[in-house]
Design a protein around this motif. Structure first.
Motif, PDB file in Angstrom:
ATOM      1  N   ILE A 111       0.520  -2.153  -0.230  1.00 10.76           N
ATOM      2  CA  ILE A 111      -0.267  -0.102   0.333  1.00 10.76           C
ATOM      3  C   ILE A 111       0.846   1.404  -0.385  1.00 10.76           C
ATOM      4  N   GLY A 112       1.922   1.142   0.114  1.00 14.49           N
ATOM      5  CA  GLY A 112       2.927   2.262  -0.215  1.00 14.49           C
ATOM      6  C   GLY A 112       4.671   2.155   0.369  1.00 14.49           C
ATOM      7  N   VAL A 113       5.049   2.914  -0.379  1.00 13.61           N
ATOM      8  CA  VAL A 113       6.776   2.751  -0.156  1.00 13.61           C
ATOM      9  C   VAL A 113       7.633   4.349   0.250  1.00 13.61           C
ATOM     10  N   ASP A 114       8.121   3.600   1.004  1.00 11.01           N
ATOM     11  CA  ASP A 114       8.582   6.013   1.380  1.00 11.01           C
ATOM     12  C   ASP A 114       9.896   5.619   1.351  1.00 11.01           C
ATOM     13  N   SER A 115      11.034   6.553   1.019  1.00  8.06           N
ATOM     14  CA  SER A 115      12.208   6.154   1.071  1.00  8.06           C
ATOM     15  C   SER A 115      12.834   7.123   2.377  1.00  8.06           C
ATOM     16  N   CYS A 116      14.236   6.554   2.523  1.00 11.09           N
ATOM     17  CA  CYS A 116      13.948   7.446   4.392  1.00 11.09           C
ATOM     18  C   CYS A 116      15.925   6.882   4.440  1.00 11.09           C
ATOM     19  N   LYS A 117      16.342   8.072   5.193  1.00 11.80           N
ATOM     20  CA  LYS A 117      17.616   7.885   5.082  1.00 11.80           C
ATOM     21  C   LYS A 117      18.435   7.033   5.853  1.00 11.80           C
ATOM     22  N   ALA A 118      19.713   7.116   6.469  1.00  8.84           N
ATOM     23  CA  ALA A 118      20.462   5.770   7.490  1.00  8.84           C
ATOM     24  C   ALA A 118      19.854   6.680   8.844  1.00  8.84           C
ATOM     25  N   GLU A 129      20.024   7.169  24.451  1.00  9.48           N
ATOM     26  CA  GLU A 129      21.186   7.537  23.061  1.00  9.48           C
ATOM     27  C   GLU A 129      19.703   7.502  22.225  1.00  9.48           C
ATOM     28  N   LYS A 130      19.497   8.828  21.743  1.00  7.69           N
ATOM     29  CA  LYS A 130      18.572   8.699  20.542  1.00  7.69           C
ATOM     30  C   LYS A 130      18.681   8.494  19.609  1.00  7.69           C
ATOM     31  N   TYR A 131      18.022   6.897  18.633  1.00  6.17           N
ATOM     32  CA  TYR A 131      18.246   6.681  17.580  1.00  6.17           C
ATOM     33  C   TYR A 131      16.547   7.458  16.574  1.00  6.17           C
ATOM     34  N   SER A 132      17.343   8.161  15.644  1.00  5.72           N
ATOM     35  CA  SER A 132      16.038   8.890  14.703  1.00  5.72           C
ATOM     36  C   SER A 132      16.433   7.988  13.130  1.00  5.72           C
ATOM     37  N   ARG A 133      15.342   8.094  12.469  1.00  5.73           N
ATOM     38  CA  ARG A 133      15.612   7.946  10.702  1.00  5.73           C
ATOM     39  C   ARG A 133      14.399   8.523  10.164  1.00  5.73           C
ATOM     40  N   SER A 134      14.993   9.628   9.371  1.00  2.00           N
ATOM     41  CA  SER A 134      14.184  10.877   8.339  1.00  2.00           C
ATOM     42  C   SER A 134      13.521   9.933   7.366  1.00  2.00           C
ATOM     43  N   GLU A 141       5.341  13.577  -0.019  1.00  3.82           N
ATOM     44  CA  GLU A 141       6.754  13.831   0.113  1.00  3.82           C
ATOM     45  C   GLU A 141       6.991  14.776   1.843  1.00  3.82           C
ATOM     46  N   LYS A 142       6.027  14.630   2.174  1.00  3.72           N
ATOM     47  CA  LYS A 142       5.945  15.630   3.411  1.00  3.72           C
ATOM     48  C   LYS A 142       7.152  14.033   4.805  1.00  3.72           C
ATOM     49  N   MET A 143       8.327  14.706   5.246  1.00  6.20           N
ATOM     50  CA  MET A 143       8.938  13.833   6.340  1.00  6.20           C
ATOM     51  C   MET A 143       8.401  13.532   7.280  1.00  6.20           C
ATOM     52  N   TYR A 144       8.950  12.290   8.022  1.00 10.88           N
ATOM     53  CA  TYR A 144       8.384  12.337   9.221  1.00 10.88           C
ATOM     54  C   TYR A 144       9.706  12.065   9.699  1.00 10.88           C
ATOM     55  N   GLU A 145       9.835  11.567  11.398  1.00  8.98           N
ATOM     56  CA  GLU A 145      10.852  10.736  11.516  1.00  8.98           C
ATOM     57  C   GLU A 145      10.389   9.671  12.878  1.00  8.98           C
ATOM     58  N   GLN A 160       8.593   6.208  18.064  1.00 10.16           N
ATOM     59  CA  GLN A 160       7.598   6.241  17.882  1.00 10.16           C
ATOM     60  C   GLN A 160       7.881   5.995  15.808  1.00 10.16           C
ATOM     61  N   PHE A 161       6.782   5.451  15.750  1.00 11.13           N
ATOM     62  CA  PHE A 161       6.937   5.173  14.184  1.00 11.13           C
ATOM     63  C   PHE A 161       5.791   5.063  12.984  1.00 11.13           C
TER      64      PHE A 161
END
Length: 175
Positions: A111-118, A129-134, A141-145, A160-161
């Protein structure tokens, strides 16, 4: 005298041919008190669509399952990868994370494919420690984290996901 009559009537009911579990439960509750301290407690809270849902965190080998009587949220390798019972009609949602993409699959249908940074990692002064992925939504094309916060003892305390292209972020936090 009333106690004797009451106990005799219970014994007669228990020994009759039409034994029912509700009778046993009544008898048991009169004489045996359950130790509620032996029951596990729901130690996480999910925030989803203006609802708070208390969950158990069940740690298995290399994954964690956040669950209640209806919902199962599967987490491993810094990603939620499967959710049941959260969406309408008991839908099964899967999230496949590979090569900088998140692929959302609902009941076996993509139903969807989003692109993500490392994944980025930041250690704060308190040694948490905080792990985040934009990530960027494919449609808008809105950004979320997506985020995971781990305390100084190495325990995940919140996350949060994005779990579905048409819904807001799912937030989980330790109570």
């Amino acid at each position: 005298m009333n106690k004797v009559i009451f106990l005799l009537s219970i014994l007669i009911q228990l020994s009759s041919c039409s034994f029912h579990s509700s009778q046993y439960d009544l008898f048991k509750s009169l004489f045996i008190q359950e130790d509620s301290s032996l029951k596990p407690e729901k130690n996480w809270t999910a925030y989803w669509l203006n609802q708070q849902i208390d969950l158990y965190a069940i740690n298995l080998e290399n994954q964690t399952i956040f669950a209640d009587e209806d919902i199962n949220i599967f987490y491993k390798d810094k990603q939620m990868y499967k959710i049941t019972g959260l969406l309408p009609e008991n839908s099964v949602l899967e999230i496949d994370s590979n090569d900088g993409t998140l692929v959302y699959i609902l009941n076996g249908k993509k139903i969807g494919v989003d692109s993500c940074k490392a994944v980025q990692s930041v250690v704060s002064d308190d040694l948490s420690e905080k792990y985040s992925r934009s990530c960027f939504e494919d449609k808008s094309e809105k950004m979320y984290e997506n985020q995971i916060i781990i305390n100084s003892e190495g325990m995940i305390i919140s996350m949060q996901f994005k779990v579905h292209p048409d819904y807001p972020l799912l937030q989980l936090s330790m109570k």
